[in-house]
Write a protein that holds these residues in place. Sequence first.
Motif, PDB file in Angstrom:
ATOM      1  N   ARG A   4      -3.904   4.155   3.157  1.00  0.00           N
ATOM      2  CA  ARG A   4      -4.910   3.168   2.797  1.00  0.00           C
ATOM      3  C   ARG A   4      -4.523   1.833   2.498  1.00  0.00           C
ATOM      4  NH1 ARG A   4      -6.125   1.767  -1.863  1.00  0.00           N
ATOM      5  NH2 ARG A   4      -4.735   3.340  -2.829  1.00  0.00           N
ATOM      6  N   ALA A   6      -1.782   0.694   3.955  1.00  0.00           N
ATOM      7  CA  ALA A   6      -1.145   0.081   5.010  1.00  0.00           C
ATOM      8  C   ALA A   6      -2.530  -0.626   5.905  1.00  0.00           C
ATOM      9  CB  ALA A   6      -0.534   1.232   6.039  1.00  0.00           C
ATOM     10  N   TRP A 100     -10.329  -9.985  -0.897  1.00  0.00           N
ATOM     11  CA  TRP A 100     -10.849  -8.578  -1.067  1.00  0.00           C
ATOM     12  C   TRP A 100      -9.563  -7.688  -0.882  1.00  0.00           C
ATOM     13  CZ3 TRP A 100     -11.667  -3.522   0.360  1.00  0.00           C
ATOM     14  CH2 TRP A 100     -12.191  -2.610  -0.500  1.00  0.00           C
ATOM     15  N   ARG A 103      -6.982  -7.943  -3.140  1.00  0.00           N
ATOM     16  CA  ARG A 103      -6.818  -7.381  -4.327  1.00  0.00           C
ATOM     17  C   ARG A 103      -6.860  -6.011  -4.443  1.00  0.00           C
ATOM     18  NH1 ARG A 103     -11.236  -6.215  -7.826  1.00  0.00           N
ATOM     19  NH2 ARG A 103     -10.798  -6.474 -10.086  1.00  0.00           N
ATOM     20  N   SER A 104      -6.932  -5.332  -3.268  1.00  0.00           N
ATOM     21  CA  SER A 104      -6.977  -3.744  -3.346  1.00  0.00           C
ATOM     22  C   SER A 104      -5.593  -3.518  -3.486  1.00  0.00           C
ATOM     23  CB  SER A 104      -7.769  -3.360  -2.052  1.00  0.00           C
ATOM     24  OG  SER A 104      -9.080  -3.887  -2.020  1.00  0.00           O
ATOM     25  N   ILE A 105      -4.563  -4.323  -2.951  1.00  0.00           N
ATOM     26  CA  ILE A 105      -3.182  -4.005  -2.907  1.00  0.00           C
ATOM     27  C   ILE A 105      -2.133  -4.889  -3.554  1.00  0.00           C
ATOM     28  CG2 ILE A 105      -3.188  -2.746  -0.670  1.00  0.00           C
ATOM     29  CD1 ILE A 105      -2.593  -5.358   0.753  1.00  0.00           C
ATOM     30  N   ARG A 106      -3.156  -5.418  -4.773  1.00  0.00           N
ATOM     31  CA  ARG A 106      -2.137  -6.503  -5.358  1.00  0.00           C
ATOM     32  C   ARG A 106      -0.808  -6.189  -5.809  1.00  0.00           C
ATOM     33  NH1 ARG A 106      -4.619  -9.783 -10.391  1.00  0.00           N
ATOM     34  NH2 ARG A 106      -2.396 -10.254 -10.587  1.00  0.00           N
ATOM     35  N   GLU A 107      -0.605  -4.801  -6.296  1.00  0.00           N
ATOM     36  CA  GLU A 107       0.722  -4.315  -6.577  1.00  0.00           C
ATOM     37  C   GLU A 107       1.600  -4.280  -5.418  1.00  0.00           C
ATOM     38  OE1 GLU A 107      -1.871  -2.647  -6.064  1.00  0.00           O
ATOM     39  OE2 GLU A 107      -1.447  -0.885  -4.811  1.00  0.00           O
ATOM     40  N   TRP A 114      -0.154 -13.567  -3.740  1.00  0.00           N
ATOM     41  CA  TRP A 114      -1.398 -13.096  -4.216  1.00  0.00           C
ATOM     42  C   TRP A 114      -2.098 -14.454  -4.932  1.00  0.00           C
ATOM     43  CZ3 TRP A 114      -6.233 -10.983  -5.414  1.00  0.00           C
ATOM     44  CH2 TRP A 114      -6.755 -11.339  -6.223  1.00  0.00           C
TER      45      TRP A 114
END
Lengths: 325, 495
Positions: A4, A6, A100, A103-107, A114
């Motif tokens: 997800r 990726a 979006w 933000r879903s993979i900020r980490e 970011w």
Amino acid sequence: MISRVADHCFWFGRYVERTEATARTLAASASFALDAELPAAQVWRPVLVVSGEEDEFRTRIAGGSDDHPAWGDGEVVQRFMVWDDDNGVSLVRSLGGARWNARSIREVLSLEAWEAVNEIHLWALGEPGRTMYAQHRDTFYQHVRRATQLTLGLLRSTMLHDEPLDFVWLGVLLERVSQTARMLDVHHHAFTNLPARPDGGEVVETALWLTLLRALSGSEAYLKRAGGRVSSHGVARFLVSEAAFPRSIAYCVHSAYERLCDIRPPEQHELPGGVSLEQLRVLDAWVAARNQEPLAGAAVHELLTHVVDEVHEICGTLGKELLGA
Amino acid sequence: MGQSQSQSQSQGLVGLFDGYAPLPGTFDEMFDASGAPRPAFARAAQLLAKMTPEDFARAQQLAETALLQQGVTFSVYGDARGTEKIFPFCLFPRLIAADDFRRIERGLQQRLRALGMFLDDIYGDQRILAEGIIPPEMLFGAAGYRPMLNGIKPPGGVRIHIAGIDLIRDPEGTWRVLEDNLRTPSGVSYVVENRVISKRMFPRVFDAARVHRVDHYPTRLAETLRSVSPIAGDDACAVVLTPGPYNSAYFEHSFLARTMGLELVQAPDLYVDGDKVYCRTTRGPKRVDVIYRRTDEAFLDPEVFNKDSVLGVAGLMRAYAAGNVALANAPGNGVADDKALYPFVPDMIEFYLAEQPILEQVRTYVCLFDDDRQYVLEHLPEMVVKAVDEAGGYGMLMGPQASADERDEFRRRIEAEPRRYIAQPRVELSSCPTWCAGHVEPRRVDLRPYVLTSREGPWVLPGGLTRVALVRGSYVVNSSQGGGSKDTWVLKETA
């Protein structure tokens, strides 16, 4: 790496690239429209065709007609391509998609990358961006382009060069292949079918090709390679085959293949991703082989259609094999 | 030298604090009743006072912009466009003296040890019921009690890996525990991010005040998680489980994953096979050993809890019961932070540790007990009455503000179902100087320190989330009702 995640990386890359491409195309067209000496619809309509949203525009904006004045109204076309929330490829939608996914993979992204995406999103959708759009259109596009370029640069200079970045870059490159192929296809068709003009026809044609090159940030690179000579054949050859130009089809396809080789090494048959890898390898070899063939007329259209179709197919396979679709 | 210093101090206090008047009957964190800064904070107060309101307003504006650009936001529920807001932030810091915090630290460590033992006992032999310390009906009525977890021992022996304990300060300045949060306490990301901002805005004041750092929290959290892994050390795979980007605390989930260098996963990324948990990756399945789950336990595993949950991982509880995966925090903790059990925490400390509680809590009347009930019914206008099985301000009577009809209604309810109600006198929360559109005014605050418990025992972050009721006269520090946050400066011992 989580499938997800990726997927978000891949789409983040595509949306950032698409944002930049939209801003570049609109800026180049707006500039061209000023001295084109062409019917305005011939300047603006290709923008809609390349975006793939020609039908959407006809239905919603142009009253279902191909003769509607909206086709030649630069303000209407730009509003549709920048602000329209219902246009899936409008600039605000691409920017929103980039943000979006980020933000879903900020980490996963670096903080700096970011922040760059978040800032341009806040800027463009907020008061500063709208004011800039109204008052200094070209600066608006330039600001968006710089911010997306900054984002891509920060990704490469602040993130680990491993799988997540490979997926982002794979997304960027495959999006870029499609953008270049569609831009070239649409414009090649339009420019080579211009009605013959008794005077200045050649000047207009040269200007058109230069506009296309500018929209792909390729005018300087092309002129260096071509020694200042502008021809339809030369431009098409350059955009398809120039191995050293980072927006040519050959470069993007080959780089995408290299990224996928890093993600899924060809010798590791036990890992998922083998079909995508093979499809991309075949496309890379096919594009390289086109270097040996003449490139003119209908051949250009066939070549570009094949590229766009194959990229579409590859993205589908990638989704199934690696991105958890 | 002494002369000129005290002179500049009194002049300085006129500046930013011009017109500042502590609220009557309230403990002010910064100033004593005479209006002088508390001795431990004299130096910081002096430096802060030197700022002009214009300087401060500019810094406050810059701080808010920085938080928005960094995306330090929470999602607003029920907004289809995914609107995000920054958690309102007051740049004026809240200071805590070294000796105050030393006591808080010891008190929290003691409390967490006792609460952990209580959970082991409740899901084990239930000695505390057998010996009559807690009435069984208080336990069995508690919503957070999960009998299906009886007999399951958590990997590493830890249940409350992460706790956020809400403290308030009464008019005498005594710290009191208001509430324990032992399930999925949030807010620690703001502690770390607020600090980044205040260091940037007040480098000189911050340096002079000698403040304990807080940015090592994620490292300590990662160590805590690794310490409870069912497999040893460096090979352990720990992940953070989030309900997803639409969750209001999503920023924090991603912040913690990023600062710990762990993967942030969602339930569909995980699956259970042979009582082991795996993550779906681009290179096939990967075994997961520790899950810091920020999903409510009701949605953890559709096989056990909420059957309709799409957020859950089917079979997760089987893997947990088999000892193959550690969950932080452990499911079932809700029984220990239940309103019905709160009045008994001091008894737990004495029962399990044979120690006297170090931290006070708010005097709480248990309506099940005849004497308490009678007292509550006679003093309803002074009481805050809470239904033990409701949260978020529902099922509450605010005695001092309530109408006679509302009080009668609660009188009937308490008499009908005494077990459902507890009551507390309303506490005047302490106040702290707060930036209010152009000048500094007292506003009420609480404090949520964070406690991490590894195999080696509890550790308290020297800091915490100060929440502030930004609305004049308000006691509500909740962000949904006009609350904001402040950076909390725990001062180092003077050398």
